[in-house]
Design an enzyme around this catalytic site. Sequence first.
Site, short mmCIF file in Angstrom:
data_model
loop_
_atom_site.label_atom_id
_atom_site.label_comp_id
_atom_site.label_asym_id
_atom_site.label_seq_id
_atom_site.Cartn_x
_atom_site.Cartn_y
_atom_site.Cartn_z
N GLN A 199 -7.67 -13.07 1.80
CA GLN A 199 -6.35 -12.40 1.87
C GLN A 199 -5.89 -12.26 3.32
O GLN A 199 -4.68 -12.26 3.60
CB GLN A 199 -6.42 -11.01 1.22
CG GLN A 199 -6.48 -11.01 -0.29
CD GLN A 199 -7.90 -11.01 -0.81
OE1 GLN A 199 -8.81 -11.48 -0.14
NE2 GLN A 199 -8.10 -10.52 -2.01
N ASP A 240 -7.26 1.09 -1.67
CA ASP A 240 -7.03 0.99 -3.12
C ASP A 240 -7.20 2.32 -3.82
O ASP A 240 -6.66 2.53 -4.90
CB ASP A 240 -7.97 -0.05 -3.72
CG ASP A 240 -7.57 -1.43 -3.25
OD1 ASP A 240 -7.98 -1.82 -2.14
OD2 ASP A 240 -6.78 -2.09 -3.96
N ASN A 250 -11.60 0.14 -0.32
CA ASN A 250 -10.70 -0.94 0.10
C ASN A 250 -11.47 -2.25 -0.02
O ASN A 250 -12.65 -2.28 -0.38
CB ASN A 250 -10.19 -0.71 1.53
CG ASN A 250 -9.07 -1.67 1.90
OD1 ASN A 250 -8.13 -1.86 1.11
ND2 ASN A 250 -9.14 -2.30 3.04
O1 MRU Z 1 -8.14 -7.55 -4.36
P1 MRU Z 1 -6.86 -7.23 -3.67
O2 MRU Z 1 -6.32 -8.37 -2.88
O3 MRU Z 1 -5.85 -6.62 -4.62
O4 MRU Z 1 -7.25 -6.08 -2.62
C1 MRU Z 1 -6.24 -5.55 -1.81
C2 MRU Z 1 -6.71 -4.55 -0.83
O5 MRU Z 1 -7.87 -4.21 -0.76
C3 MRU Z 1 -5.63 -3.90 0.02
O6 MRU Z 1 -6.14 -3.57 1.27
C4 MRU Z 1 -5.13 -2.62 -0.66
O7 MRU Z 1 -4.82 -2.84 -2.00
C5 MRU Z 1 -3.95 -2.03 0.04
S1 MRU Z 1 -2.46 -2.95 -0.18
C6 MRU Z 1 -1.22 -2.04 0.58
#
Ligand code: MRU
Length: 349
Positions: A199, A240, A250
């Site tokens: 990501q 999260d 997170n």
């Molecule tokens: O698995 P993902 O890509 O949904 O994980 C995303 C994260 O861990 C982000 O840092 C979190 O959701 C914050 S987004 C503002």
Amino acid sequence: MEETYLQSVRYDGETLYILDQTKLPQLTEFLELTDIEEVWDAIKQLKVRGAPAIGIAAAYGLVLGIKEAPEKDFESFYEFFKKQSDYLAASRPTAVNLFWALKRMDTRAKQESSKPVTEIKMLLAEEAHLIRQEDENVCSSIGENALTLFKDGMTVLTHCNAGGIATARYGTALAPFYLAKERGMDIKVYADETRPLLQGARLTAWELMQAGIDVTLITDSMAAMVMQKGMVQAVIVGCDRVAANGDVANKIGTYGVALLAKAHNIPFYVAAPLSTIDLETETGEGIPIEERAAEEITAGFGKSTAPEGVKVFNPAFDVTPHHLITAIITEKGIMHGNYIEELPRLFEN
Ligand code: MRU
């Protein structure tokens, strides 16, 4: 705040348009979703991802899911509504925004229970729009608050993607960078690539480059060296779920970054909208951590990189204990450490 603005979730009353984040950065493609199963799948497969964007998508997914709900009385409508909501709630376990958004839709449905069901359906679409619009304002305020912690000329490290495409707009952890750019401040960013789904490389680096922000991509294992050499002066990440004691879930790898920051005496900041704060979960130990398919590690992006049949452990998130967090930045202000007492105060009017 102005920036190249790509709305990752948009509903036109018929179709839910979702930016397919699995295709980035090569392709900017929008999925056109018209039923709840497609929305479930888009969340599960990370086509829409990032805690606030997941919540927004779920709210709209529910709007699609209740289109065929019985309209003769509230009770039969609500039974149908609840089933659809429970179905969406099973798509991903960690980001509390999913459950927060579904709960908000539930509260609105009950508030409007005396109205005809056809009208309730319209009001629920309105609620989903509100959730989206409010997130935009929330992210803008988080950006303002976070920027007070940064100085002109600083370089800041981030992990995963907590940017505009993970929210309604602006992002949480990335919001101060957009604001700094707009105000002519020079803030540079180091983006961890974020194994296994990249990501950081695919989304954060792409998003910041689109906005003309100075970003340097590193692999996760390079963060220690970058800190040791004094190349970053702060870390900021999204999250999260924040537990009542300030522990934060997170993206996997965040805990390691927090430990490294502590070892190098670098402040470690977490950007968290109130929709991500879960006072019902006392500590990080109570946060459910999603485990994902082995193939994300053994054959990421299609290429086999491990012996067939190898055992794999693939948690998608980790928990950073509150004592490693210098501050939690919300739309209502910044908290420095005394989370057990300060977090509940955010919810007082
Ligand atoms: O698995 P993902 O890509 O949904 O994980 C995303 C994260 O861990 C982000 O840092 C979190 O959701 C914050 S987004 C503002």
